[in-house]
Motif scaffolding. Structure first.
Motif, mmCIF file in Angstrom:
data_model
loop_
_atom_site.group_PDB
_atom_site.id
_atom_site.type_symbol
_atom_site.label_atom_id
_atom_site.label_comp_id
_atom_site.label_asym_id
_atom_site.label_seq_id
_atom_site.Cartn_x
_atom_site.Cartn_y
_atom_site.Cartn_z
ATOM 1 N N SER A 98 0.804 -1.219 0.000
ATOM 2 C CA SER A 98 0.000 0.000 0.000
ATOM 3 C C SER A 98 0.841 1.276 0.000
ATOM 4 O O SER A 98 0.300 2.378 -0.006
ATOM 5 C CB SER A 98 -0.927 0.008 1.218
ATOM 6 O OG SER A 98 -1.830 -1.070 1.144
ATOM 7 N N VAL A 99 2.161 1.115 0.046
ATOM 8 C CA VAL A 99 3.074 2.273 0.006
ATOM 9 C C VAL A 99 4.166 1.947 -1.014
ATOM 10 O O VAL A 99 5.292 1.626 -0.639
ATOM 11 C CB VAL A 99 3.699 2.569 1.383
ATOM 12 C CG1 VAL A 99 4.505 3.872 1.348
ATOM 13 C CG2 VAL A 99 2.635 2.641 2.469
ATOM 14 N N PRO A 100 3.836 1.983 -2.307
ATOM 15 C CA PRO A 100 4.807 1.531 -3.306
ATOM 16 C C PRO A 100 6.084 2.371 -3.307
ATOM 17 O O PRO A 100 6.054 3.557 -2.982
ATOM 18 C CB PRO A 100 4.056 1.729 -4.635
ATOM 19 C CG PRO A 100 2.615 1.814 -4.276
ATOM 20 C CD PRO A 100 2.558 2.396 -2.905
ATOM 21 N N ASP A 101 7.172 1.716 -3.647
ATOM 22 C CA ASP A 101 8.438 2.407 -3.891
ATOM 23 C C ASP A 101 9.003 3.103 -2.663
ATOM 24 O O ASP A 101 9.593 4.166 -2.773
ATOM 25 C CB ASP A 101 8.288 3.414 -5.044
ATOM 26 C CG ASP A 101 9.634 3.823 -5.620
ATOM 27 O OD1 ASP A 101 10.527 2.953 -5.715
ATOM 28 O OD2 ASP A 101 9.813 5.006 -5.950
ATOM 29 N N HIS B 86 14.045 3.394 -7.612
ATOM 30 C CA HIS B 86 14.901 2.919 -6.533
ATOM 31 C C HIS B 86 15.418 1.517 -6.803
ATOM 32 O O HIS B 86 14.677 0.662 -7.263
ATOM 33 C CB HIS B 86 14.125 2.903 -5.208
ATOM 34 C CG HIS B 86 13.770 4.269 -4.750
ATOM 35 N ND1 HIS B 86 12.503 4.614 -4.353
ATOM 36 C CD2 HIS B 86 14.507 5.383 -4.644
ATOM 37 C CE1 HIS B 86 12.479 5.890 -4.009
ATOM 38 N NE2 HIS B 86 13.690 6.381 -4.178
ATOM 39 N N LEU B 87 16.674 1.310 -6.494
ATOM 40 C CA LEU B 87 17.237 -0.033 -6.485
ATOM 41 C C LEU B 87 17.158 -0.533 -5.054
ATOM 42 O O LEU B 87 17.403 0.226 -4.116
ATOM 43 C CB LEU B 87 18.696 -0.002 -6.949
ATOM 44 C CG LEU B 87 18.921 0.331 -8.411
ATOM 45 C CD1 LEU B 87 20.404 0.466 -8.701
ATOM 46 C CD2 LEU B 87 18.308 -0.750 -9.289
ATOM 47 N N GLN B 88 16.807 -1.800 -4.898
ATOM 48 C CA GLN B 88 16.655 -2.303 -3.544
ATOM 49 C C GLN B 88 17.975 -2.869 -3.023
ATOM 50 O O GLN B 88 18.585 -3.735 -3.645
ATOM 51 C CB GLN B 88 15.585 -3.365 -3.522
ATOM 52 C CG GLN B 88 14.997 -3.460 -2.123
ATOM 53 C CD GLN B 88 13.793 -4.363 -2.066
ATOM 54 O OE1 GLN B 88 13.823 -5.357 -1.386
ATOM 55 N NE2 GLN B 88 12.729 -4.002 -2.757
ATOM 56 N N ALA B 89 18.387 -2.352 -1.866
ATOM 57 C CA ALA B 89 19.606 -2.872 -1.241
ATOM 58 C C ALA B 89 19.349 -4.277 -0.720
ATOM 59 O O ALA B 89 18.286 -4.559 -0.179
ATOM 60 C CB ALA B 89 20.033 -1.958 -0.102
ATOM 61 N N ASP B 90 20.317 -5.164 -0.894
ATOM 62 C CA ASP B 90 20.176 -6.518 -0.350
ATOM 63 C C ASP B 90 21.402 -6.940 0.454
ATOM 64 O O ASP B 90 21.514 -8.089 0.851
ATOM 65 C CB ASP B 90 19.879 -7.532 -1.469
ATOM 66 C CG ASP B 90 20.938 -7.534 -2.555
ATOM 67 O OD1 ASP B 90 22.028 -6.971 -2.330
ATOM 68 O OD2 ASP B 90 20.681 -8.105 -3.626
#
Lengths: 164, 171
Positions: A98-101, B86-90
């Motif tokens: 419900s809070v994309p990105d 955004h790129l997701q940190a892993d």
């Protein structure tokens, strides 16, 4: 079964308190099925709460079993869930359908004791830890109109201010 | 269509800078996107994505008076906006050791070769003047996995390095 539309903030329904389920009937079963299908359709979702699809009832689905090496109870339909005990605190990263990105850091209890009814109304109790406990706490928050945005902490700072 | 520009301000830190700068931007119909402010040493630093329809020169002329009031240097670059990219940190990496020249260079060169894309980095010099301790925290994306990163820095014997997968719960 159907994939439902997921409400996104600032939809006002996401900030409402959901009502307890009193009827354990076929419409509850259908809601649980639709919720599960909606959760699995989202990217990486391991939990969903009924208010996220605009249904203000205390029903959540959690299934973290797809994540390797994590203690879990498999696929759970939790009706009227109640966290009875909290132990320990741990920081972790959360996102929300419900809070994309947006990914934020949130403090959750490391261990919880959870009581919930199943789809037939039977009462179950669970001891949960870590990632699964985090998912449940995130979903139960949805039932009380709380988003993880309401619990953000700095990832750079301590869990608690140091007592001097 | 958005016209994104990156506004950078650097100078001696003091209270009230963010409020004054954002007020003058708002009054001139500029809108903020992502921004990061950090006090580094005794210095104020900020980089802010500003959506502003005018030219970079126009944006500079808006900012220059308030920057001058606080003794800040200002700089503007026209950029691609790319919000929601955004790129997701892993992976999370923390490193510390007795301070010496070349810690960041030697560690990040090895990590880059092992597939690390750094998404955020903070370093600090802690300890005392006589015994400074260098501390670095990184979050990033490990394209070749966490184990490859651990192996890559295994020979840096004078540093304590912790490399852990970063889990994100989506609910």
């Amino acid at each position: 079964m159907a994939i439902l539309d997921v409400l996104t903030y600032p939809d006002p329904l996401l900030k409402q308190v959901a009502a307890p389920v009193t009827e354990f009937d076929s419409s509850l079963a259908r809601l649980a099925e639709d919720l599960e299908q909606t959760m699995r359709a989202g990217p990486g979702g391991v939990g969903i709460a009924a208010p996220q699809v605009g249904v203000l009832l205390r029903v959540v689905i959690v299934d973290v079993s797809s994540r390797p090496g994590i203690p879990n109870h498999g696929r759970l339909v939790l009706v009227n869930p109640e966290i009875q005990r909290w132990k320990g605190m741990v920081k972790g990263r959360e996102g929300c359908l419900s809070v994309p990105d947006f990914i934020g850091t949130v403090i959750r209890a490391e261990h919880i004791t959870l009581q919930a009814q199943d789809i037939h109304g039977g009462t179950q109790q669970y001891q949960m830890q870590g990632y699964e406990a985090r998912a449940v706490q995130h979903e139960v928050d949805h039932l009380d109109g709380l988003l993880f945005l309401d619990r953000l902490v700095s990832r750079h700072h301590d869990l608690k201010p140091r007592q001097s | 269509m958005a016209h994104w520009q990156m506004l950078t301000l650097v100078g001696k830190d003091q209270p009230g800078i963010v409020a004054a700068v954002s007020a003058v931007l708002y009054k001139n119909n500029a809108n903020l996107g992502e921004a990061a402010m950090q006090r580094l040493g005794a210095n104020f630093t900020i980089m802010m994505m500003v959506d502003y329809a005018g030219s970079a020169e126009d944006l500079l002329s808006i900012v220059t008076p308030v920057a001058a009031r606080f003794g800040l240097k200002e700089h503007v670059d026209v950029i691609e906006g790319r919000l929601h990219a955004h790129l997701q940190a892993d992976v999370s990496i923390s490193l510390y050791g007795a301070d010496r020249a070349g810690i960041v260079a030697s560690a990040t060169e090895r990590l880059a070769q092992a597939g690390l894309h750094i998404l955020a980095l903070h370093t600090d010099v802690a300890g005392t003047e006589e015994k400074p301790v260098f501390v670095m925290e990184i979050s990033g994306h490990a394209a070749q996995g966490v184990e490859a990163l651990r192996e890559a820095v295994d020979d840096l014997d004078d540093l304590e390095i912790h490399i852990d997968p970063l889990q994100t719960m989506i609910g």
